[in-house]
Design a protein around this motif. Structure first.
Motif, PDB file in Angstrom:
ATOM      1  N   HIS A  85     -66.867 -68.552   4.488  1.00  0.00           N
ATOM      2  CA  HIS A  85     -66.494 -67.143   4.405  1.00  0.00           C
ATOM      3  C   HIS A  85     -66.528 -66.420   5.747  1.00  0.00           C
ATOM      4  O   HIS A  85     -67.360 -66.675   6.604  1.00  0.00           O
ATOM      5  N   ILE A  86     -65.596 -65.498   5.870  1.00  0.00           N
ATOM      6  CA  ILE A  86     -65.609 -64.456   6.888  1.00  0.00           C
ATOM      7  C   ILE A  86     -65.537 -63.152   6.109  1.00  0.00           C
ATOM      8  O   ILE A  86     -64.526 -62.862   5.477  1.00  0.00           O
ATOM      9  N   GLY A  87     -66.596 -62.396   6.131  1.00  0.00           N
ATOM     10  CA  GLY A  87     -66.660 -61.250   5.237  1.00  0.00           C
ATOM     11  C   GLY A  87     -66.823 -61.754   3.814  1.00  0.00           C
ATOM     12  O   GLY A  87     -67.600 -62.664   3.537  1.00  0.00           O
ATOM     13  N   TYR A  88     -66.063 -61.201   2.881  1.00  0.00           N
ATOM     14  CA  TYR A  88     -66.192 -61.576   1.471  1.00  0.00           C
ATOM     15  C   TYR A  88     -65.129 -62.565   1.021  1.00  0.00           C
ATOM     16  O   TYR A  88     -64.997 -62.846  -0.172  1.00  0.00           O
ATOM     17  N   ARG A  89     -64.347 -63.109   1.973  1.00  0.00           N
ATOM     18  CA  ARG A  89     -63.314 -64.078   1.625  1.00  0.00           C
ATOM     19  C   ARG A  89     -63.390 -65.288   2.558  1.00  0.00           C
ATOM     20  O   ARG A  89     -63.783 -65.158   3.728  1.00  0.00           O
ATOM     21  N   PRO A  90     -63.013 -66.486   2.085  1.00  0.00           N
ATOM     22  CA  PRO A  90     -63.001 -67.673   2.945  1.00  0.00           C
ATOM     23  C   PRO A  90     -61.932 -67.571   4.021  1.00  0.00           C
ATOM     24  O   PRO A  90     -60.936 -66.852   3.869  1.00  0.00           O
ATOM     25  N   ILE A  91     -62.114 -68.309   5.118  1.00  0.00           N
ATOM     26  CA  ILE A  91     -61.147 -68.252   6.209  1.00  0.00           C
ATOM     27  C   ILE A  91     -59.761 -68.665   5.738  1.00  0.00           C
ATOM     28  O   ILE A  91     -58.751 -68.150   6.229  1.00  0.00           O
ATOM     29  N   LEU A  92     -59.672 -69.547   4.749  1.00  0.00           N
ATOM     30  CA  LEU A  92     -58.373 -69.938   4.199  1.00  0.00           C
ATOM     31  C   LEU A  92     -57.627 -68.721   3.662  1.00  0.00           C
ATOM     32  O   LEU A  92     -56.416 -68.579   3.871  1.00  0.00           O
ATOM     33  N   TRP A  93     -58.334 -67.842   2.989  1.00  0.00           N
ATOM     34  CA  TRP A  93     -57.724 -66.619   2.462  1.00  0.00           C
ATOM     35  C   TRP A  93     -57.213 -65.745   3.600  1.00  0.00           C
ATOM     36  O   TRP A  93     -56.109 -65.182   3.504  1.00  0.00           O
ATOM     37  N   ASP A 117     -64.870 -73.385  14.632  1.00  0.00           N
ATOM     38  CA  ASP A 117     -65.296 -74.778  14.673  1.00  0.00           C
ATOM     39  C   ASP A 117     -66.800 -74.944  14.499  1.00  0.00           C
ATOM     40  O   ASP A 117     -67.270 -75.994  14.069  1.00  0.00           O
ATOM     41  N   THR A 118     -67.553 -73.913  14.842  1.00  0.00           N
ATOM     42  CA  THR A 118     -69.007 -74.017  14.823  1.00  0.00           C
ATOM     43  C   THR A 118     -69.622 -72.857  14.049  1.00  0.00           C
ATOM     44  O   THR A 118     -68.954 -71.846  13.757  1.00  0.00           O
ATOM     45  N   PHE A 119     -70.909 -72.997  13.744  1.00  0.00           N
ATOM     46  CA  PHE A 119     -71.640 -71.944  13.047  1.00  0.00           C
ATOM     47  C   PHE A 119     -71.645 -70.662  13.875  1.00  0.00           C
ATOM     48  O   PHE A 119     -71.497 -69.553  13.336  1.00  0.00           O
ATOM     49  N   LYS A 120     -71.803 -70.798  15.186  1.00  0.00           N
ATOM     50  CA  LYS A 120     -71.803 -69.628  16.067  1.00  0.00           C
ATOM     51  C   LYS A 120     -70.473 -68.889  15.987  1.00  0.00           C
ATOM     52  O   LYS A 120     -70.444 -67.648  15.914  1.00  0.00           O
ATOM     53  N   GLU A 121     -69.371 -69.626  15.987  1.00  0.00           N
ATOM     54  CA  GLU A 121     -68.053 -68.991  15.921  1.00  0.00           C
ATOM     55  C   GLU A 121     -67.835 -68.324  14.569  1.00  0.00           C
ATOM     56  O   GLU A 121     -67.225 -67.252  14.487  1.00  0.00           O
ATOM     57  N   GLN A 122     -68.360 -68.934  13.512  1.00  0.00           N
ATOM     58  CA  GLN A 122     -68.269 -68.301  12.188  1.00  0.00           C
ATOM     59  C   GLN A 122     -69.004 -66.981  12.179  1.00  0.00           C
ATOM     60  O   GLN A 122     -68.515 -65.973  11.647  1.00  0.00           O
ATOM     61  N   LYS A 147     -63.552 -54.800  13.188  1.00  0.00           N
ATOM     62  CA  LYS A 147     -62.965 -55.116  14.489  1.00  0.00           C
ATOM     63  C   LYS A 147     -62.325 -56.499  14.433  1.00  0.00           C
ATOM     64  O   LYS A 147     -62.595 -57.368  15.252  1.00  0.00           O
ATOM     65  N   ALA A 148     -61.482 -56.696  13.420  1.00  0.00           N
ATOM     66  CA  ALA A 148     -60.852 -57.990  13.189  1.00  0.00           C
ATOM     67  C   ALA A 148     -59.364 -57.904  13.536  1.00  0.00           C
ATOM     68  O   ALA A 148     -58.558 -57.502  12.701  1.00  0.00           O
ATOM     69  N   PRO A 149     -58.986 -58.290  14.744  1.00  0.00           N
ATOM     70  CA  PRO A 149     -57.576 -58.175  15.157  1.00  0.00           C
ATOM     71  C   PRO A 149     -56.618 -58.963  14.274  1.00  0.00           C
ATOM     72  O   PRO A 149     -55.456 -58.591  14.139  1.00  0.00           O
ATOM     73  N   TRP A 150     -57.107 -60.075  13.684  1.00  0.00           N
ATOM     74  CA  TRP A 150     -56.227 -60.915  12.868  1.00  0.00           C
ATOM     75  C   TRP A 150     -55.858 -60.271  11.532  1.00  0.00           C
ATOM     76  O   TRP A 150     -54.901 -60.702  10.883  1.00  0.00           O
ATOM     77  N   ALA A 151     -56.603 -59.253  11.109  1.00  0.00           N
ATOM     78  CA  ALA A 151     -56.332 -58.604   9.822  1.00  0.00           C
ATOM     79  C   ALA A 151     -55.154 -57.648   9.959  1.00  0.00           C
ATOM     80  O   ALA A 151     -55.280 -56.437   9.773  1.00  0.00           O
ATOM     81  N   VAL A 152     -53.998 -58.205  10.289  1.00  0.00           N
ATOM     82  CA  VAL A 152     -52.806 -57.395  10.558  1.00  0.00           C
ATOM     83  C   VAL A 152     -52.365 -56.613   9.327  1.00  0.00           C
ATOM     84  O   VAL A 152     -51.685 -55.590   9.454  1.00  0.00           O
ATOM     85  N   TRP A 153     -52.747 -57.075   8.147  1.00  0.00           N
ATOM     86  CA  TRP A 153     -52.384 -56.372   6.927  1.00  0.00           C
ATOM     87  C   TRP A 153     -53.105 -55.036   6.796  1.00  0.00           C
ATOM     88  O   TRP A 153     -52.714 -54.189   5.992  1.00  0.00           O
ATOM     89  N   MET A 199     -67.277 -59.528  13.518  1.00  0.00           N
ATOM     90  CA  MET A 199     -66.084 -58.745  13.845  1.00  0.00           C
ATOM     91  C   MET A 199     -65.476 -58.129  12.589  1.00  0.00           C
ATOM     92  O   MET A 199     -65.106 -56.952  12.568  1.00  0.00           O
ATOM     93  N   TYR A 200     -65.403 -58.930  11.537  1.00  0.00           N
ATOM     94  CA  TYR A 200     -64.799 -58.432  10.304  1.00  0.00           C
ATOM     95  C   TYR A 200     -65.665 -57.348   9.663  1.00  0.00           C
ATOM     96  O   TYR A 200     -65.148 -56.313   9.209  1.00  0.00           O
ATOM     97  N   CYS A 201     -66.960 -57.574   9.639  1.00  0.00           N
ATOM     98  CA  CYS A 201     -67.865 -56.608   9.018  1.00  0.00           C
ATOM     99  C   CYS A 201     -67.912 -55.289   9.791  1.00  0.00           C
ATOM    100  O   CYS A 201     -68.220 -54.238   9.215  1.00  0.00           O
TER     101      CYS A 201
END
Length: 284
Positions: A27-35, A234-239, A250-256, A245-247
């Protein structure tokens, strides 16, 4: 345009999670990275997904079979909790095909395993499912059509923190340089493929090794240089960094979530409508 997502890896560098769930379900926030990856593509109108499953495929299947819209959407609870009225929905217009592509298959083998599901698709998108970016997706697709090649991928600067060392044979160090300032670029994992990619692949081969070597020799592989946000989990630190960032919104990838992006409106038409005027006859 269909989107192929490679979801079968073991994720051994995320051992804190990978013993219980597959890497794409971390998960990143309340959804998995796949989502997050799927939501990114859906934002640009690409909502037909093929999931190449392997390790703990049942976890991914069950997640979507029991998908909870309320986790990421506003809703109204009515009749004392007997009825839920969603204000908006995430995946009601998504089409998701789940394909078992082998427990120990590499990326090339997984791609070959779903070839039949791409019948009729002249061009398709693909992703490792562990990277995030704020790239304006239509840009790389338009660039792909402009070059008229077989394969394309985004080429990015490494997001990891480490230093490159230059040294002489006797061990004397001549230079130490931060990788982010060394001019090195890596494969960012956001691909655009023509269906001819399968002609360059042999059974058992890893996608970016032998097939890409053949493409390069024939000048059929192009990289799209991108200097904006890109990060890989790739790593726990990056997760943890991505989760923070998401919480913190400040999540640039959340373009939606962006009201504007480079002067463009929030909604995008599917890319085949955008670039159809410049599509080469061989790809039409």
């Amino acid at each position: 345009m269909k989107v192929v997502l490679f979801c079968g890896g073991l994720g051994t560098r995320l051992r804190e999670y990978s013993t219980n769930i597959p890497k794409p379900m971390v998960h990143i926030g309340y959804r998995p990275i796949l989502w997050h990856v799927m939501k990114y593509y859906a934002h640009y109108g690409h909502k037909d997904f093929i999931l190449c499953l392997g390790y703990k495929a049942d976890v991914i299947k069950n997640y979507f079979l029991n998908y909870d819209e309320c986790a990421s959407n506003d809703f109204t609870l009515q009749q004392g909790g007997k009825k839920i009225k969603l204000v908006n929905s995430d995946i009601e217009d998504w089409n998701i095909t789940f394909v078992d592509t082998g427990l120990n298959s590499n990326i090339g083998q997984r791609l070959q395993a779903i070839e039949e599901y791409l019948e009729g698709e002249e061009v398709f998108l693909a992703n490792y499912s562990d990277g995030l970016t704020d790239l304006h997706l239509p840009d790389i697709i338009e660039d792909f059509y402009r070059h008229q090649k077989t394969a394309s991928f985004i080429c990015v600067k490494p997001s990891q923190s480490f230093h490159l060392v230059s040294m002489q044979e006797n061990g004397l160090v001549t230079d130490i340089q931060d990788v982010k300032h060394a001019g090195i670029r890596i494969n960012g994992g956001f691909f655009v493929f023509n269906k001819d990619i399968f002609k360059y692949m042999e059974p058992g081969e890893e996608l970016v090794l032998e097939p890409f070597q053949r493409l390069m020799k024939l000048q059929q592989l192009v990289a799209y240089k991108y200097n904006g946000f890109w990060a890989c989990m790739d790593t726990f630190k990056e997760q943890q960094q991505l989760d923070d960032m998401y919480c913190q919104s400040k999540a640039p990838w959340a373009v939606w979530k962006h009201l504007e992006r480079k002067g463009k409106s929030l909604e995008y038409s599917p890319i085949h409508h955008i670039v159809n005027h410049s599509m080469p006859a061989s790809l039409a």
